[in-house]
Design a protein around this motif. Sequence first.
Motif, PDB file in Angstrom:
ATOM      1  N   VAL A  11       0.865  -1.176   0.000  1.00 22.17           N
ATOM      2  CA  VAL A  11       0.000   0.000   0.000  1.00 22.17           C
ATOM      3  C   VAL A  11       0.904   1.228   0.000  1.00 22.17           C
ATOM      4  N   TYR A  12       0.449   2.272  -0.673  1.00 23.96           N
ATOM      5  CA  TYR A  12       1.263   3.466  -0.876  1.00 23.96           C
ATOM      6  C   TYR A  12       0.518   4.707  -0.407  1.00 23.96           C
ATOM      7  N   LEU A  13       1.302   5.741  -0.097  1.00 24.72           N
ATOM      8  CA  LEU A  13       0.732   7.050   0.198  1.00 24.72           C
ATOM      9  C   LEU A  13       1.558   8.088  -0.540  1.00 24.72           C
ATOM     10  N   GLN A  14       0.963   8.671  -1.569  1.00 25.20           N
ATOM     11  CA  GLN A  14       1.605   9.760  -2.299  1.00 25.20           C
ATOM     12  C   GLN A  14       1.233  11.060  -1.606  1.00 25.20           C
ATOM     13  N   MET A  15       2.230  11.798  -1.180  1.00 26.57           N
ATOM     14  CA  MET A  15       1.995  13.030  -0.433  1.00 26.57           C
ATOM     15  C   MET A  15       2.549  14.207  -1.232  1.00 26.57           C
ATOM     16  N   ASN A  16       1.679  15.103  -1.621  1.00 27.49           N
ATOM     17  CA  ASN A  16       2.058  16.291  -2.376  1.00 27.49           C
ATOM     18  C   ASN A  16       1.750  17.546  -1.566  1.00 27.49           C
ATOM     19  N   SER A  17       2.345  18.641  -1.985  1.00 30.12           N
ATOM     20  CA  SER A  17       2.109  19.936  -1.325  1.00 30.12           C
ATOM     21  C   SER A  17       2.276  19.815   0.186  1.00 30.12           C
ATOM     22  N   LEU A  18       3.352  19.213   0.586  1.00 30.41           N
ATOM     23  CA  LEU A  18       3.578  18.963   2.005  1.00 30.41           C
ATOM     24  C   LEU A  18       3.746  20.262   2.779  1.00 30.41           C
ATOM     25  N   GLU A  19       3.259  20.235   3.999  1.00 33.31           N
ATOM     26  CA  GLU A  19       3.305  21.389   4.899  1.00 33.31           C
ATOM     27  C   GLU A  19       4.041  20.987   6.173  1.00 33.31           C
ATOM     28  N   PRO A  20       4.618  21.959   6.868  1.00 34.88           N
ATOM     29  CA  PRO A  20       5.305  21.614   8.131  1.00 34.88           C
ATOM     30  C   PRO A  20       4.395  20.852   9.100  1.00 34.88           C
ATOM     31  N   GLU A  21       3.094  21.120   9.042  1.00 29.57           N
ATOM     32  CA  GLU A  21       2.148  20.440   9.932  1.00 29.57           C
ATOM     33  C   GLU A  21       2.005  18.959   9.600  1.00 29.57           C
ATOM     34  N   ASP A  22       2.526  18.537   8.449  1.00 25.27           N
ATOM     35  CA  ASP A  22       2.491  17.122   8.082  1.00 25.27           C
ATOM     36  C   ASP A  22       3.630  16.327   8.714  1.00 25.27           C
ATOM     37  N   SER A  23       4.546  17.000   9.369  1.00 24.90           N
ATOM     38  CA  SER A  23       5.669  16.315  10.022  1.00 24.90           C
ATOM     39  C   SER A  23       5.138  15.373  11.102  1.00 24.90           C
ATOM     40  N   ALA A  24       5.542  14.112  11.006  1.00 25.99           N
ATOM     41  CA  ALA A  24       5.030  13.098  11.930  1.00 25.99           C
ATOM     42  C   ALA A  24       5.702  11.769  11.603  1.00 25.99           C
ATOM     43  N   VAL A  25       5.467  10.793  12.463  1.00 24.02           N
ATOM     44  CA  VAL A  25       5.799   9.411  12.136  1.00 24.02           C
ATOM     45  C   VAL A  25       4.561   8.803  11.484  1.00 24.02           C
ATOM     46  N   TYR A  26       4.751   8.238  10.322  1.00 22.93           N
ATOM     47  CA  TYR A  26       3.656   7.665   9.551  1.00 22.93           C
ATOM     48  C   TYR A  26       3.680   6.141   9.673  1.00 22.93           C
ATOM     49  N   TYR A  27       2.505   5.573   9.862  1.00 18.87           N
ATOM     50  CA  TYR A  27       2.345   4.134  10.011  1.00 18.87           C
ATOM     51  C   TYR A  27       1.280   3.635   9.042  1.00 18.87           C
ATOM     52  N   CYS A  28       1.416   2.400   8.638  1.00 20.83           N
ATOM     53  CA  CYS A  28       0.318   1.758   7.932  1.00 20.83           C
ATOM     54  C   CYS A  28      -0.185   0.607   8.795  1.00 20.83           C
ATOM     55  N   ASN A  29      -1.446   0.298   8.618  1.00 24.31           N
ATOM     56  CA  ASN A  29      -2.074  -0.751   9.405  1.00 24.31           C
ATOM     57  C   ASN A  29      -3.374  -1.100   8.717  1.00 24.31           C
ATOM     58  N   VAL A  30      -3.988  -2.139   9.203  1.00 18.19           N
ATOM     59  CA  VAL A  30      -5.337  -2.430   8.744  1.00 18.19           C
ATOM     60  C   VAL A  30      -6.273  -1.455   9.444  1.00 18.19           C
ATOM     61  N   ASP A  31      -7.520  -1.390   8.949  1.00 14.80           N
ATOM     62  CA  ASP A  31      -8.532  -0.529   9.551  1.00 14.80           C
ATOM     63  C   ASP A  31      -9.729  -1.390   9.906  1.00 14.80           C
ATOM     64  N   PRO A  32     -10.078  -1.472  11.192  1.00 16.63           N
ATOM     65  CA  PRO A  32      -9.460  -0.849  12.345  1.00 16.63           C
ATOM     66  C   PRO A  32      -8.080  -1.450  12.629  1.00 16.63           C
ATOM     67  N   PRO A  33      -7.223  -0.692  13.313  1.00 13.47           N
ATOM     68  CA  PRO A  33      -5.816  -1.087  13.437  1.00 13.47           C
ATOM     69  C   PRO A  33      -5.583  -2.293  14.338  1.00 13.47           C
ATOM     70  N   GLY A  34      -4.591  -3.099  13.934  1.00 14.98           N
ATOM     71  CA  GLY A  34      -4.107  -4.182  14.762  1.00 14.98           C
ATOM     72  C   GLY A  34      -2.797  -3.782  15.417  1.00 14.98           C
ATOM     73  N   GLN A  35      -1.905  -4.736  15.572  1.00 13.78           N
ATOM     74  CA  GLN A  35      -0.617  -4.446  16.173  1.00 13.78           C
ATOM     75  C   GLN A  35       0.174  -3.493  15.287  1.00 13.78           C
TER      76      GLN A  35
END
Length: 115
Positions: free
Chosen positions: A80-104
């Motif tokens: 699974v991918y996440l294309q992120m454009n027009s990034l802003e300083p507020e987008d700074s974070a640790v990004y995770y992928c998981n199922v929805d609803p999330p598991g481990q």
Amino acid sequence: VQLQASGGGLVQAGGSLRLSCAAPRSITSVFNPLTLGWYRQAPGKQRELIATISSARITSYADSVKGRFTISRDNSRKKVYLQMNSLEPEDSAVYYCNVDPPGQWGQGTLVTVSS
């Protein structure tokens, strides 16, 4: 289930990044029917769900990223991918992928957007 995110880094405001997430072998046989999501956690804030994609490739986005981020999936590669454009300083974070609803939770990837 621990999906491993990658592709983060340092980028200037207005720039782009593409995050990737690989499914572990333990779920590759059941990957296709899963609804998958990208989450992020900024310092001092709660982890939030920002994008989801269903088995039918129906997507949804948090208002904060709508129109700038695009989630996609490749069932043949179990990714699974996440294309992120027009990034802003507020987008700074640790990004995770998981199922929805999330598991481990698996390992996230750090995105830092400089102003």
